[in-house]
Design a protein around this motif. Structure first.
Motif, PDB file in Angstrom:
ATOM      1  N   GLN A 165       0.818  -1.216   0.000  1.00 44.01           N
ATOM      2  CA  GLN A 165       0.000   0.000   0.000  1.00 44.01           C
ATOM      3  C   GLN A 165       0.846   1.257   0.000  1.00 44.01           C
ATOM      4  O   GLN A 165       0.390   2.320  -0.410  1.00 44.01           O
ATOM      5  N   ARG A 166       2.092   1.117   0.471  1.00 45.72           N
ATOM      6  CA  ARG A 166       2.944   2.316   0.515  1.00 45.72           C
ATOM      7  C   ARG A 166       3.610   2.589  -0.819  1.00 45.72           C
ATOM      8  O   ARG A 166       4.292   3.603  -0.972  1.00 45.72           O
ATOM      9  N   ILE A 167       3.453   1.691  -1.775  1.00 48.77           N
ATOM     10  CA  ILE A 167       4.031   1.937  -3.105  1.00 48.77           C
ATOM     11  C   ILE A 167       2.916   2.375  -4.034  1.00 48.77           C
ATOM     12  O   ILE A 167       1.992   1.634  -4.322  1.00 48.77           O
ATOM     13  N   ARG A 168       3.011   3.617  -4.491  1.00 44.82           N
ATOM     14  CA  ARG A 168       1.969   4.165  -5.355  1.00 44.82           C
ATOM     15  C   ARG A 168       2.471   4.144  -6.786  1.00 44.82           C
ATOM     16  O   ARG A 168       3.511   4.708  -7.086  1.00 44.82           O
ATOM     17  N   LEU A 185       2.405  15.954  -8.703  1.00 46.89           N
ATOM     18  CA  LEU A 185       3.017  15.522  -7.450  1.00 46.89           C
ATOM     19  C   LEU A 185       3.581  16.712  -6.691  1.00 46.89           C
ATOM     20  O   LEU A 185       3.425  16.821  -5.474  1.00 46.89           O
ATOM     21  N   CYS A 186       4.215  17.631  -7.443  1.00 44.38           N
ATOM     22  CA  CYS A 186       4.780  18.802  -6.782  1.00 44.38           C
ATOM     23  C   CYS A 186       3.690  19.675  -6.195  1.00 44.38           C
ATOM     24  O   CYS A 186       3.877  20.328  -5.179  1.00 44.38           O
ATOM     25  N   GLY A 187       2.534  19.684  -6.857  1.00 44.45           N
ATOM     26  CA  GLY A 187       1.463  20.568  -6.432  1.00 44.45           C
ATOM     27  C   GLY A 187       0.511  19.954  -5.438  1.00 44.45           C
ATOM     28  O   GLY A 187      -0.669  20.261  -5.444  1.00 44.45           O
ATOM     29  N   GLY A 188       0.983  19.056  -4.587  1.00 47.07           N
ATOM     30  CA  GLY A 188       0.115  18.496  -3.557  1.00 47.07           C
ATOM     31  C   GLY A 188      -0.016  16.990  -3.618  1.00 47.07           C
ATOM     32  O   GLY A 188      -0.398  16.365  -2.640  1.00 47.07           O
ATOM     33  N   GLY A 189       0.316  16.403  -4.766  1.00 48.35           N
ATOM     34  CA  GLY A 189       0.182  14.958  -4.920  1.00 48.35           C
ATOM     35  C   GLY A 189       1.028  14.160  -3.948  1.00 48.35           C
ATOM     36  O   GLY A 189       0.632  13.092  -3.500  1.00 48.35           O
ATOM     37  N   LEU A 190       2.213  14.706  -3.606  1.00 45.92           N
ATOM     38  CA  LEU A 190       3.108  13.974  -2.713  1.00 45.92           C
ATOM     39  C   LEU A 190       2.498  13.850  -1.321  1.00 45.92           C
ATOM     40  O   LEU A 190       2.588  12.810  -0.678  1.00 45.92           O
ATOM     41  N   GLN A 191       1.848  14.959  -0.874  1.00 47.32           N
ATOM     42  CA  GLN A 191       1.232  14.885   0.448  1.00 47.32           C
ATOM     43  C   GLN A 191       0.074  13.903   0.436  1.00 47.32           C
ATOM     44  O   GLN A 191      -0.116  13.131   1.361  1.00 47.32           O
ATOM     45  N   ARG A 192      -0.694  13.924  -0.684  1.00 51.45           N
ATOM     46  CA  ARG A 192      -1.856  13.020  -0.752  1.00 51.45           C
ATOM     47  C   ARG A 192      -1.421  11.566  -0.801  1.00 51.45           C
ATOM     48  O   ARG A 192      -2.125  10.676  -0.364  1.00 51.45           O
ATOM     49  N   ALA A 193      -0.221  11.321  -1.369  1.00 48.74           N
ATOM     50  CA  ALA A 193       0.236   9.936  -1.508  1.00 48.74           C
ATOM     51  C   ALA A 193       0.856   9.397  -0.228  1.00 48.74           C
ATOM     52  O   ALA A 193       1.215   8.232  -0.149  1.00 48.74           O
ATOM     53  N   SER A 194       0.981  10.247   0.790  1.00 44.99           N
ATOM     54  CA  SER A 194       1.608   9.789   2.028  1.00 44.99           C
ATOM     55  C   SER A 194       0.579   9.100   2.898  1.00 44.99           C
ATOM     56  O   SER A 194      -0.229   9.746   3.549  1.00 44.99           O
ATOM     57  N   VAL A 195       0.606   7.773   2.899  1.00 43.61           N
ATOM     58  CA  VAL A 195      -0.362   7.029   3.717  1.00 43.61           C
ATOM     59  C   VAL A 195       0.363   6.268   4.801  1.00 43.61           C
ATOM     60  O   VAL A 195       1.570   6.102   4.765  1.00 43.61           O
ATOM     61  N   GLY A 196      -0.395   5.783   5.741  1.00 39.74           N
ATOM     62  CA  GLY A 196       0.147   4.893   6.770  1.00 39.74           C
ATOM     63  C   GLY A 196       1.233   5.511   7.608  1.00 39.74           C
ATOM     64  O   GLY A 196       2.176   4.833   8.009  1.00 39.74           O
ATOM     65  N   GLY A 197       1.131   6.775   7.900  1.00 47.26           N
ATOM     66  CA  GLY A 197       2.068   7.378   8.842  1.00 47.26           C
ATOM     67  C   GLY A 197       3.403   7.793   8.252  1.00 47.26           C
ATOM     68  O   GLY A 197       4.124   8.574   8.849  1.00 47.26           O
ATOM     69  N   GLY A 198       3.754   7.258   7.074  1.00 52.38           N
ATOM     70  CA  GLY A 198       5.047   7.653   6.513  1.00 52.38           C
ATOM     71  C   GLY A 198       4.864   8.792   5.532  1.00 52.38           C
ATOM     72  O   GLY A 198       3.765   9.266   5.291  1.00 52.38           O
ATOM     73  N   SER A 199       5.949   9.254   4.940  1.00 52.22           N
ATOM     74  CA  SER A 199       5.834  10.250   3.877  1.00 52.22           C
ATOM     75  C   SER A 199       6.606   9.724   2.677  1.00 52.22           C
ATOM     76  O   SER A 199       7.408   8.799   2.806  1.00 52.22           O
ATOM     77  N   VAL A 200       6.370  10.338   1.509  1.00 51.81           N
ATOM     78  CA  VAL A 200       7.046   9.875   0.299  1.00 51.81           C
ATOM     79  C   VAL A 200       8.522  10.218   0.403  1.00 51.81           C
ATOM     80  O   VAL A 200       8.888  11.375   0.599  1.00 51.81           O
TER      81      VAL A 200
END
Lengths: 284, 297
Positions: A165-168, A185-200
């Motif tokens: 799940q952590r691999i998008r 991704l630069c415009g907010g996608g990276l934050q949205r892709a951060s699931v499960g407590g970690g970050s990209v």
């Protein structure tokens, strides 16, 4: 180029924008480069007001200089080194993948670049419990292969699912979709892709040549310009969001003479943008 | 009415006085900036080196040591006199995110180390505070940033050096944007060059800029594969500014002095300096890159 629009800054109303356009001043760059006194007279506006507008626009759109000391402090506190999961690869990379940098993998077909990237993605998602973005432009990534690699790390099915799940994954097949995806991704996608407590922590692009190669060669400038853009947005993403970016490229001598010549032209632009490089050997 | 127009005129005069240079600013502008002629005599012919207001271009393909040379010059400027530096302030304009602060600091530390054993961190921080870094992501932004930097030049008389890495970063995007019209393709860089020329005259700073080599083969399949790879390709307005051209390249393996260099890659620099009378002077030097930075052979 930034077009002048009313409301961009206090004092820049519609009337003034129209007046400036009549004086052939359409962009912020035009305004900043012009003679303020002459322009104020032509547009019947006060010198003081125009000067103030120029100052605000310049502050808004020019790049802001930062002291070297502050920059270094920030870098020390934000740079992380990610292990790739392979100790000899880590040694080659001087401890691992550095966030804020581009690490380019290049090699001929079948030399194992994608497999190395699968391994990196699996290690970061399972061991380091951080998120990974995998941009697949060749169709070579399958969830089955990732699962197979995870099963070698752990037999716990729940952990395997969490890691997956952590691999998008993003699947795209042309350079415009790639740029769209990266800008997104630069415009907010990276934050949205951060699931499960970690970050990209890592963004892998497998591969850049697949989408750029069709545009290189001949007299077209577009391919080179697009490659510069891809390199630019990857670098910006790496620096601003603290991720390690891994673009993959095909090595030069592999193909036909004409293709390799245009690839050399392109090689300069891409390589100039990348930090460390790792040449894949088939036996490494 | 009479009163309001008088008052407005007075107000404008006040503002104009405030905006024109104060005495201190004028002094800061005209006072001789630190001349960087002695920044690295091993690179330049004769007893030469860049004078005030001169531009040095470092030209070469990737991996030929251009950015490492910039780090070397940067350290030379910001280090204290006692450690072999010039105590001058530097602006680094980074157009392709090639500035590696970790690498720069490691070079700085190794140079400070050979001078003083302890308290390196404090010394390093004070050197770094002489450096201003700015990132540009397009030639339009470069133009605006150079305008913005004019404030820094006028308020900091210690600012003697402007480094640009690299001036060629936006070559392909500009060419694509300009379409088929050569003048349009070169327009943005020309404007930047003209502005830079004015800043050089007004503030008497010195500029070192890197330019990546490109290989062009437009003439068609029948002609020779590569045109002269060292021919300048940037716009004429830029070429007119360049006084010293340093061609950086990798030395062929056969010429290596095996005893000293071992497996280290030797890099060569060939300098061509144009004088106002039209004559050119030349000088070749070579160096290799160690953990502590550039070392001349």
């Amino acid at each position: 180029m930034v077009l002048l629009r009313d409301g961009m800054c206090p004092g820049l109303d519609e009337g003034l924008v129209r007046g400036l356009r009549a004086a052939d001043i359409k962009t912020v760059e035009d305004l900043v480069s012009s003679d303020m006194e002459e322009l104020a007279q032509r547009c019947s506006v006060s010198y003081k007001a125009l000067f103030a507008i120029r100052r605000v626009l310049l502050a808004q759109h020019a790049a802001f200089p930062v002291s070297g000391a502050d920059l270094y402090e920030e870098l020390l506190s934000s740079t992380a080194i990610l292990s790739t999961g392979n100790p000899s690869l880590d040694k080659l990379l001087d401890s691992g993948l550095y966030t804020g940098e581009i690490t380019e993998l290049s090699g001929g077909p079948g030399s194992g670049k994608s497999q190395v990237c699968f391994g990196v993605a699996v290690h970061i998602s399972h061991q380091l419990k951080q998120n990974v973005i995998y941009v697949d432009t060749t169709g070579g990534l399958t969830a089955g292969r990732l699962l197979q690699m995870l099963q070698a790390e752990t037999s716990n099915a729940e952990e395997q699912m969490e890691a997956l799940q952590r691999i998008r994954v993003f699947r795209l097949f042309d350079v415009f979709s790639l740029l769209d995806c990266l800008y997104g991704l630069c415009g907010g996608g990276l934050q949205r892709a951060s699931v499960g407590g970690g970050s990209v922590k890592a963004v892998i692009v497998d591969s850049v040549s697949a989408v750029i190669a069709p545009l290189l060669g001949g007299k077209q400038n577009e391919g080179m310009s697009l490659m510069s853009q891809v390199a630019g947005v990857l670098k910006t993403m790496a620096k601003d969001f603290n991720v390690a970016a891994l673009p993959l490229l095909i090595k030069e001598e592999f193909d036909l003479k004409w293709w390799s010549r245009s690839k050399e032209e392109g090689g300069g632009a891409a390589a100039a943008a990348s930090g460390k490089r790792k040449r894949d050997e088939t036996d490494s | 009415s009479e009163m309001t127009s008088q008052r407005r005129r007075r107000e404008e005069e006040e503002v104009r006085a405030e905006m024109s240079e104060s005495g201190a600013q004028l002094f800061a502008r005209l006072e001789a900036r630190r001349c960087l002629k002695d920044i690295e005599p091993r690179l330049f012919p004769g007893d030469g080196g860049p004078q005030h207001g001169e531009v040095v271009e470092l030209y070469g393909s990737e991996g030929t040591g251009k950015t490492e040379l910039l780090y070397h010059l940067l350290c030379r400027c910001v280090l204290p006199n006692a450690a072999g530096g010039l105590e001058a302030d530097v602006v680094f304009v980074d157009t392709d995110y090639s500035l590696d602060m970790l690498r720069l600091v490691s070079i700085m530390e190794s140079r400070l180390n050979s001078w003083m054993r302890e308290n390196n961190e404090e010394a390093c921080r004070s050197c770094l505070s002489r450096l201003l870094v700015v990132h540009c992501s397009s030639s339009s932004q470069l133009l605006l940033t150079l305008h913005f930097l004019e404030n820094s030049f006028s308020s900091r008389p210690g600012l003697a050096l402007l480094l640009i890495d690299s001036i060629s970063a936006f070559y392909w995007p500009d060419r694509c944007e300009g379409g088929a019209n050569l003048a349009k393709q070169e327009e943005k860089l020309s404007k930047c060059s003209e502005l830079l020329g004015r800043l050089l005259r007004d503030y008497r700073i010195t500029v070192f800029a890197t330019c990546h080599a490109i290989r062009r083969s437009y003439s068609g399949p029948s002609s020779s594969s590569f045109s002269d790879p060292d021919r300048p390709y940037l716009c004429r307005a830029w070429q007119r500014l360049v006084i010293h051209r340093l061609l950086c390249s990798r030395q062929e393996a056969g010429n290596n002095m095996a005893a000293t260099a071992g497996r280290r890659q030797v890099l060569t620099v060939h300098c061509t300096s144009s004088s106002s009378s039209g004559t050119k002077a030349h000088r070749s030097s070579s160096f290799y890159v160690t953990d502590g930075g550039v070392e001349f052979t």
